[in-house]
Design an enzyme around this catalytic site. Structure first.
Site, PDB file in Angstrom:
ATOM      1  N   HIS A 160      -1.052  -3.200   6.606  1.00 18.40           N
ATOM      2  CA  HIS A 160       0.210  -2.159   6.702  1.00 18.40           C
ATOM      3  C   HIS A 160       1.364  -2.638   7.269  1.00 18.40           C
ATOM      4  O   HIS A 160       2.272  -1.934   7.727  1.00 18.40           O
ATOM      5  CB  HIS A 160      -0.322  -0.655   7.093  1.00 18.40           C
ATOM      6  CG  HIS A 160      -0.990   0.063   6.117  1.00 18.40           C
ATOM      7  ND1 HIS A 160      -1.014   1.302   5.988  1.00 18.40           N
ATOM      8  CD2 HIS A 160      -1.936  -0.494   4.981  1.00 18.40           C
ATOM      9  CE1 HIS A 160      -1.977   1.593   4.954  1.00 18.40           C
ATOM     10  NE2 HIS A 160      -2.283   0.533   4.323  1.00 18.40           N
ATOM     11  N   HIS A 218      -3.250  -4.392   3.194  1.00 17.92           N
ATOM     12  CA  HIS A 218      -4.370  -3.956   4.180  1.00 17.92           C
ATOM     13  C   HIS A 218      -3.898  -3.659   5.749  1.00 17.92           C
ATOM     14  O   HIS A 218      -4.313  -2.735   6.068  1.00 17.92           O
ATOM     15  CB  HIS A 218      -5.699  -4.915   4.380  1.00 17.92           C
ATOM     16  CG  HIS A 218      -6.699  -4.106   5.096  1.00 17.92           C
ATOM     17  ND1 HIS A 218      -7.389  -3.005   4.820  1.00 17.92           N
ATOM     18  CD2 HIS A 218      -7.157  -4.385   6.190  1.00 17.92           C
ATOM     19  CE1 HIS A 218      -8.119  -2.473   5.645  1.00 17.92           C
ATOM     20  NE2 HIS A 218      -8.034  -3.667   6.703  1.00 17.92           N
ATOM     21  N   HIS A 274     -10.423   1.072   0.525  1.00 20.55           N
ATOM     22  CA  HIS A 274     -10.296   2.526   0.574  1.00 20.55           C
ATOM     23  C   HIS A 274     -10.728   3.053  -0.927  1.00 20.55           C
ATOM     24  O   HIS A 274     -10.618   4.227  -1.231  1.00 20.55           O
ATOM     25  CB  HIS A 274      -9.009   3.319   1.018  1.00 20.55           C
ATOM     26  CG  HIS A 274      -8.566   3.409   2.347  1.00 20.55           C
ATOM     27  ND1 HIS A 274      -9.525   4.137   3.309  1.00 20.55           N
ATOM     28  CD2 HIS A 274      -7.905   2.526   3.406  1.00 20.55           C
ATOM     29  CE1 HIS A 274      -9.367   4.106   4.461  1.00 20.55           C
ATOM     30  NE2 HIS A 274      -8.250   2.851   4.606  1.00 20.55           N
ATOM     31  N   GLU A 297      -4.192   2.196  -3.119  1.00 14.49           N
ATOM     32  CA  GLU A 297      -5.287   2.459  -2.183  1.00 14.49           C
ATOM     33  C   GLU A 297      -5.470   3.674  -1.244  1.00 14.49           C
ATOM     34  O   GLU A 297      -6.546   4.392  -1.062  1.00 14.49           O
ATOM     35  CB  GLU A 297      -6.162   1.264  -1.523  1.00 14.49           C
ATOM     36  CG  GLU A 297      -5.419   0.886  -0.304  1.00 14.49           C
ATOM     37  CD  GLU A 297      -6.350   0.401   0.724  1.00 14.49           C
ATOM     38  OE1 GLU A 297      -7.756  -0.063   0.732  1.00 14.49           O
ATOM     39  OE2 GLU A 297      -5.870   0.050   1.926  1.00 14.49           O
ATOM     40  N   ASN A 298      -4.217   3.774  -0.918  1.00 16.46           N
ATOM     41  CA  ASN A 298      -3.893   4.913  -0.036  1.00 16.46           C
ATOM     42  C   ASN A 298      -3.187   5.950  -0.660  1.00 16.46           C
ATOM     43  O   ASN A 298      -2.510   6.803  -0.050  1.00 16.46           O
ATOM     44  CB  ASN A 298      -3.329   4.450   1.118  1.00 16.46           C
ATOM     45  CG  ASN A 298      -3.840   3.521   1.951  1.00 16.46           C
ATOM     46  OD1 ASN A 298      -3.562   2.263   1.883  1.00 16.46           O
ATOM     47  ND2 ASN A 298      -4.930   3.764   2.817  1.00 16.46           N
ATOM     48  N   HIS A 303      -6.559  -8.410  -0.283  1.00 10.90           N
ATOM     49  CA  HIS A 303      -6.552  -7.194   0.530  1.00 10.90           C
ATOM     50  C   HIS A 303      -7.482  -7.652   1.772  1.00 10.90           C
ATOM     51  O   HIS A 303      -8.904  -7.427   1.755  1.00 10.90           O
ATOM     52  CB  HIS A 303      -7.163  -6.021  -0.175  1.00 10.90           C
ATOM     53  CG  HIS A 303      -6.913  -4.564   0.590  1.00 10.90           C
ATOM     54  ND1 HIS A 303      -5.621  -4.009   0.450  1.00 10.90           N
ATOM     55  CD2 HIS A 303      -7.687  -3.832   1.413  1.00 10.90           C
ATOM     56  CE1 HIS A 303      -5.806  -2.836   1.100  1.00 10.90           C
ATOM     57  NE2 HIS A 303      -6.971  -2.803   1.813  1.00 10.90           N
ATOM     58  N   ASP A 315       0.789  -1.181  -0.012  1.00 15.32           N
ATOM     59  CA  ASP A 315       0.028  -0.196  -0.159  1.00 15.32           C
ATOM     60  C   ASP A 315       0.736   1.479  -0.023  1.00 15.32           C
ATOM     61  O   ASP A 315       1.557   1.562   0.854  1.00 15.32           O
ATOM     62  CB  ASP A 315      -0.874   0.075   1.219  1.00 15.32           C
ATOM     63  CG  ASP A 315      -1.847  -1.110   1.200  1.00 15.32           C
ATOM     64  OD1 ASP A 315      -1.443  -2.269   0.631  1.00 15.32           O
ATOM     65  OD2 ASP A 315      -2.991  -1.174   1.841  1.00 15.32           O
TER      66      ASP A 315
HETATM   67 FE   FE2 Z   1      -4.038   0.486   2.920  1.00 16.52          FE
HETATM   68 FE   FE2 Z   2      -7.160  -1.479   3.215  1.00 19.67          FE
END
Ligand code: FE2
Ligand code: FE2
Length: 269
Positions: free
Chosen positions: A185, A183, A68, A39-40, A158, A8
């Site tokens: 992290h 997901h 996200h 996604e981030n 994820h 991510d």
């Molecule tokens: Fe994430």
């Molecule tokens: Fe996520």
């Protein structure tokens, strides 16, 4: 062939890490294909055509996503027009965008031979996550037709729960080249190759500022836990690290021969 998956990408620091480190990683490891979870990438929440373009121009071939996905409304444009952008597969039928795709490898290594393609699939877990359609069943169905096009298949799962991640990957063992989780992290240390030839890592970690709580400024997160009051979670700044996994795959069988965790700090921070 050698494939790099990047965990991510969080905000501007994450995008800068990819731009700064990926060209060197591509050369150093002679990478043939690069996939990243984005996604981030827009301010820590969601993705826009602009942040996606930044990631693609740094040398990423395909971007995956997760829960996200909907945070920035401009994502609709990516879902409608960008074939190199994937959303989790297990949304109900009719949801814009696609959960998997087959992409030709541009690497000069394979130019002389017949072109090689990579299947990429993105799915999302359901344990401690928003409810979606069944990831195991959706992925299983999709992998069946993907394998008619290529045996080299990478899956970004994820998900939150390690049990769901391991069970999902074990379920697909022998059918795909690799399953790497995203997901949480937090990079896990359980990289391995299952008996059927599927490489696995529960979580790739995240690419961004590690002097943080999962990429966000520390104080507001502590305050949120102490008071339960909503806080603004700004993206942190310091100790920027690119997290991911490097996977080697036998092109003929599609089986993985090696998986290795990646953690590279940028020079400028
Ligand atoms: Fe994430
Ligand atoms: Fe996520």
């Amino acid at each position: 062939m050698k494939l790099l998956f990047i965990g991510d990408i969080v905000g501007q620091p994450g995008r800068r890490a990819v731009a700064e480190l990926l060209p060197r990683l591509r050369a150093q490891h002679q990478l043939d294909f690069v996939i990243a979870n984005g996604e981030n990438s827009a301010g820590g929440s969601g993705i826009t055509p602009k942040t996606a373009e930044e990631i693609f121009s740094a040398g990423v071939d395909v971007i995956t996503s997760g829960d996200h996905l909907w945070d920035q409304k401009e994502v609709m444009e990516l879902l409608a027009n960008e074939k190199r952008f994937l959303r989790p597969l297990n949304y109900p039928p009719g949801t814009p965008g696609q959960g998997c795709g087959v992409f030709e490898v541009q690497s000069s290594k394979f130019k002389a031979q017949s072109p090689i393609s990579v299947g990429v699939l993105n799915a999302q877990g359901r344990t401690f996550m928003p409810p979606l359609e069944h990831p195991f069943l959706f992925a299983h169905e999709e992998v069946k037709w993907l394998r008619e096009l290529t045996k080299i298949i990478f899956v970004d799962f994820h998900a939150e729960a390690t049990s769901e991640k391991i069970a999902f990957a074990r379920y697909l063992d022998g059918q795909v080249s690799a399953v790497v989780g995203t997901h949480t992290h937090v990079q896990t240390a359980d990289e391995q190759i299952f008996p059927g030839g599927t490489a696995y890592l529960s979580d790739a970690g995240f690419t961004g500022p590690h002097e943080s709580v999962l990429g966000r400024e520390i104080e507001p997160v502590i305050k949120r836990f102490l008071t339960n009051m909503p806080q603004r979670f700004e993206v942190a700044k310091a100790r920027v690290i690119l997290h991911g996994a490097l996977i080697e795959i036998d092109e003929t069988s599609g089986k993985a021969t090696k998986i290795q965790r990646v953690a590279e700090a940028i020079q400028s921070a």
